[in-house]
Motif scaffolding. Structure first.
Motif, mmCIF file in Angstrom:
data_model
loop_
_atom_site.group_PDB
_atom_site.id
_atom_site.type_symbol
_atom_site.label_atom_id
_atom_site.label_comp_id
_atom_site.label_asym_id
_atom_site.label_seq_id
_atom_site.Cartn_x
_atom_site.Cartn_y
_atom_site.Cartn_z
ATOM 1 N N THR A 149 -22.178 9.788 10.558
ATOM 2 C CA THR A 149 -21.069 10.148 11.438
ATOM 3 C C THR A 149 -20.690 9.029 12.411
ATOM 4 O O THR A 149 -19.591 9.027 12.936
ATOM 5 N N SER A 150 -21.606 8.085 12.656
ATOM 6 C CA SER A 150 -21.251 6.994 13.566
ATOM 7 C C SER A 150 -20.502 5.892 12.844
ATOM 8 O O SER A 150 -19.901 5.035 13.471
ATOM 9 N N PHE A 151 -20.634 5.853 11.522
ATOM 10 C CA PHE A 151 -20.071 4.708 10.828
ATOM 11 C C PHE A 151 -19.029 5.038 9.786
ATOM 12 O O PHE A 151 -18.403 4.152 9.228
ATOM 13 N N SER A 152 -18.862 6.332 9.479
ATOM 14 C CA SER A 152 -17.938 6.634 8.403
ATOM 15 C C SER A 152 -17.082 7.842 8.741
ATOM 16 O O SER A 152 -17.575 8.853 9.236
ATOM 17 N N LEU A 153 -15.793 7.696 8.457
ATOM 18 C CA LEU A 153 -14.897 8.848 8.607
ATOM 19 C C LEU A 153 -14.694 9.498 7.246
ATOM 20 O O LEU A 153 -13.822 10.350 7.072
ATOM 21 N N PHE A 154 -15.517 9.103 6.290
ATOM 22 C CA PHE A 154 -15.349 9.595 4.925
ATOM 23 C C PHE A 154 -15.424 11.120 4.815
ATOM 24 O O PHE A 154 -14.607 11.719 4.116
ATOM 25 N N PRO A 155 -16.388 11.781 5.520
ATOM 26 C CA PRO A 155 -16.417 13.244 5.412
ATOM 27 C C PRO A 155 -15.103 13.892 5.833
ATOM 28 O O PRO A 155 -14.672 14.877 5.237
ATOM 29 N N LEU A 156 -14.438 13.317 6.837
ATOM 30 C CA LEU A 156 -13.137 13.855 7.258
ATOM 31 C C LEU A 156 -12.069 13.585 6.200
ATOM 32 O O LEU A 156 -11.246 14.443 5.896
ATOM 33 N N LYS A 157 -12.139 12.389 5.645
ATOM 34 C CA LYS A 157 -11.179 12.025 4.581
ATOM 35 C C LYS A 157 -11.310 12.985 3.409
ATOM 36 O O LYS A 157 -10.329 13.331 2.760
ATOM 37 N N LEU A 158 -12.551 13.392 3.149
ATOM 38 C CA LEU A 158 -12.815 14.290 2.030
ATOM 39 C C LEU A 158 -12.033 15.594 2.180
ATOM 40 O O LEU A 158 -11.526 16.145 1.209
#
Ligand code: UDP
Ligand code: MG
Length: 318
Positions: free
Chosen positions: A231-240
């Motif tokens: 969560t500190s380094f990736s916004l990927f879960p939100l992009k998902l």
């Protein structure tokens, strides 16, 4: 290129490490004297134990060590704040008193002799020297598997991490001062060090079994550390969410067309069916899409609130 003997700070976070501390002290003291005799470090160099709110005798032991030897220092955190925070506390404390800083675990799993190789690299002009373990033979199958999967997942999400590098590393004074410009609270130090952009190299070391005591990283601490990294380094879960929102929305349009076709052009439609399923498809799709859009903005807010430095000025010429 550095030439003078650097003042080295060795920082060790310790949480309930009374069983291992006497041996750690013995080995580090021997190493310290060797480094001094070999003229690799300056006499002002020191070893800093950070007591991370231990409940056992760790702090009493550190106090005794510091009393007996001038090159031993200690600080005590008022409560258990976790390895990353303890390490940060040590870095803060030591930053103005040293030319370079090595962090390592207190349990002797990371061979302290690699410090000498790190110092050589520092003398060659490297600002960040990462300690990389040669193998994971001393780890359980579970730890090995979870660690390797974690690195792979992080890489898939666009976060580059050095494989088999934990928190055993040397930072130069410049790297430390850059690092201190990070104001974030969810620490994932190995990821943050990557953002410094300074001249970095690796040094390999043999990993050992923990000398004594048990791992202080409970499953819960391990999971929350792993999650902090994502969560500190990736916004990927939100992009998902956005991606699945768009996909489901598109599918729901096709399904809606199919429902309307069935109602108007066939006589297979049961009364009440269309008015029940149409809103489910449609609203479901729109909802996920809307969540995704919200997520994108929350991601932006999150990035802004971290106040990460936008750049580091490495050199100036006048
Ligand atoms: N540690 C700490 N605070 C904690 C947990 C661990 O300061 O809340 C320290 C611990 O004393 C050790 C280092 O972090 O020096 C790494 O912990 P450990 O060796 O138990 O983790 P493992 O090697 O099992 O991953
Ligand atoms: Mg350990």
């Amino acid at each position: 290129m550095q030439h003078k003997k650097p003042i080295l700070a060795i920082v060790l976070p310790c949480y309930n490490e009374e069983e291992v501390l006497p041996e750690t002290l013995k080995q580090l003291t021997a190493l310290y004297h060797t480094l001094l005799e070999d003229r690799e470090i300056a006499t002002e160099s020191f070893i800093l134990f950070v007591d991370d709110g231990s409940q056992d005798n760790t702090w009493q032991m550190i106090k005794t060590y510091a009393k007996n030897d001038t090159f031993i220092k200690g600080i005590k955190l008022s409560k258990n704040e976790g390895h990353q925070n303890a390490l940060l506390a040590g870095m803060h404390y030591a930053k103005n008193q040293c030319d370079c800083l090595v962090s390592l675990d207190a349990d002797l799993q990371q061979d302290p002799h690699a410090i000498s190789d790190m110092l050589c690299k520092y003398q060659e002009g490297y600002e960040v020297v990462l300690g990389i373990r040669e193998d994971r033979n001393s780890d359980s199958f579970f730890k090995k598997f979870t660690a390797e999967s974690y690195y792979k997942i992080m890489n898939l999400m666009g976060v580059e991490l050095e494989f088999n590098h934990a928190d055993y590393r040397l930072l130069s004074q410049k790297a430390l001062s850059f690092f201190m410009q990070f104001k974030e609270r969810n620490l994932f130090i190995r990821g943050m060090v990557k953002l410094l952009g300074l001249k970095t190299c690796k040094v390999y070391f043999k990993s050992n079994e923990r000398f004594a005591g048990e791992s202080k990283y409970s499953l819960q601490k391990m999971l929350s550390f792993a999650w902090a990294g994502i969560t500190s380094f990736s916004l990927f879960p939100l992009k998902l969410i956005t991606i699945s929102g768009v996909l489901i929305f598109i599918v729901s349009i096709f399904l809606s067309i199919d429902v309307l076709y069935t109602v108007f052009f066939t006589n297979e439609a049961v009364p009440g069916w269309a008015s029940t399923v149409l809103p489910i498809y449609f609203i479901g799709g729109i909802e996920l899409l809307a969540l995704g859009v919200l997520g994108e903005y929350i991601g932006k807010i999150y990035t802004e609130t971290k106040h990460r430095p936008l750049y580091f000025v490495e050199e100036e010429a006048a």
